[in-house]
Design a protein around this motif. Structure first.
Motif, PDB file in Angstrom:
ATOM      1  N   SER A   1       3.838  -9.065   0.328  1.00 60.81           N
ATOM      2  CA  SER A   1       3.346  -8.459  -0.909  1.00 60.81           C
ATOM      3  C   SER A   1       4.315  -8.720  -2.063  1.00 60.81           C
ATOM      4  CB  SER A   1       3.153  -6.955  -0.693  1.00 60.81           C
ATOM      5  OG  SER A   1       2.714  -6.345  -1.875  1.00 60.81           O
TER       6      SER A   1
ATOM      7  N   LEU B   1       4.063 -12.437  -3.110  1.00 62.08           N
ATOM      8  CA  LEU B   1       2.840 -12.695  -3.875  1.00 62.08           C
ATOM      9  C   LEU B   1       2.894 -12.063  -5.267  1.00 62.08           C
ATOM     10  CD1 LEU B   1       0.194 -12.308  -1.044  1.00 62.08           C
ATOM     11  CD2 LEU B   1       0.857 -14.420  -2.230  1.00 62.08           C
TER      12      LEU B   1
ATOM     13  N   MET C   1      -5.004  -3.435  -2.608  1.00 59.58           N
ATOM     14  CA  MET C   1      -5.943  -4.478  -2.261  1.00 59.58           C
ATOM     15  C   MET C   1      -5.492  -5.112  -0.949  1.00 59.58           C
ATOM     16  SD  MET C   1      -6.873  -7.707  -4.572  1.00 59.58           S
ATOM     17  CE  MET C   1      -6.553  -9.299  -4.002  1.00 59.58           C
ATOM     18  N   THR C   2      -6.412  -5.431  -0.137  1.00 59.87           N
ATOM     19  CA  THR C   2      -6.123  -6.069   1.138  1.00 59.87           C
ATOM     20  C   THR C   2      -6.690  -7.475   1.126  1.00 59.87           C
ATOM     21  OG1 THR C   2      -6.234  -3.952   2.282  1.00 59.87           O
ATOM     22  CG2 THR C   2      -6.458  -5.924   3.627  1.00 59.87           C
ATOM     23  N   ILE C   3      -5.886  -8.442   1.559  1.00 58.94           N
ATOM     24  CA  ILE C   3      -6.357  -9.819   1.693  1.00 58.94           C
ATOM     25  C   ILE C   3      -5.963 -10.327   3.067  1.00 58.94           C
ATOM     26  CG2 ILE C   3      -6.214 -10.310  -0.778  1.00 58.94           C
ATOM     27  CD1 ILE C   3      -3.664 -11.896  -0.227  1.00 58.94           C
ATOM     28  N   GLN C   4      -6.649 -11.329   3.522  1.00 59.61           N
ATOM     29  CA  GLN C   4      -6.339 -11.939   4.801  1.00 59.61           C
ATOM     30  C   GLN C   4      -6.100 -13.416   4.549  1.00 59.61           C
ATOM     31  OE1 GLN C   4      -9.238 -11.214   7.848  1.00 59.61           O
ATOM     32  NE2 GLN C   4      -8.187 -12.504   9.337  1.00 59.61           N
ATOM     33  N   ILE C   5      -4.979 -13.932   5.047  1.00 61.22           N
ATOM     34  CA  ILE C   5      -4.659 -15.349   4.873  1.00 61.22           C
ATOM     35  C   ILE C   5      -4.258 -15.956   6.216  1.00 61.22           C
ATOM     36  CG2 ILE C   5      -3.945 -15.154   2.458  1.00 61.22           C
ATOM     37  CD1 ILE C   5      -1.050 -15.132   3.413  1.00 61.22           C
ATOM     38  N   GLU C   6      -4.500 -17.235   6.349  1.00 61.66           N
ATOM     39  CA  GLU C   6      -4.098 -17.970   7.546  1.00 61.66           C
ATOM     40  C   GLU C   6      -2.803 -18.709   7.227  1.00 61.66           C
ATOM     41  OE1 GLU C   6      -5.474 -18.100  10.636  1.00 61.66           O
ATOM     42  OE2 GLU C   6      -6.881 -16.561   9.943  1.00 61.66           O
TER      43      GLU C   6
END
Length: 98
Positions: free
Chosen positions: A31, A34, A1-6
């Protein structure tokens, strides 16, 4: 799964430094962090749970692992002394390093 966070630049810098210290890429390290954050919480030890553990170990001596003599050398117990003369274990390894 790919996520984008600031992330704040300071947080990104800290993560990058920790990742580098572990020999991991920033993505691999993030990763791991998390994945640990989503793991069930560790069981808290109470005097009763420690006593139960010792009773269980005493009742099943054949199941207790045998440790090599090297596990009990002075060098295997790395300690330092804090300013209050309390002996503490040396800094633990980063729990997120593979």
């Amino acid at each position: 799964m790919t996520i984008q966070i600031e992330l704040a630049p300071e947080a990104e810098q800290r993560l990058a430094e920790q990742a580098e210290a572990c020999g991991m890429s920033l993505g691999e390290y993030a990763s791991q962090v998390l994945a640990e954050a989503g793991a069930p919480p560790a069981r808290k030890l109470t005097p009763e749970s420690v006593a139960t553990l010792f009773r269980e170990l005493a009742a099943a001596p054949g199941k207790v692992p045998v440790l090599p003599e090297e596990a009990f050398t002075r060098e295997s117990f790395k300690t330092t002394t804090d300013p209050f003369n309390v002996v503490i274990l040396s800094e633990a390894k980063d729990p997120y390093c593979g």
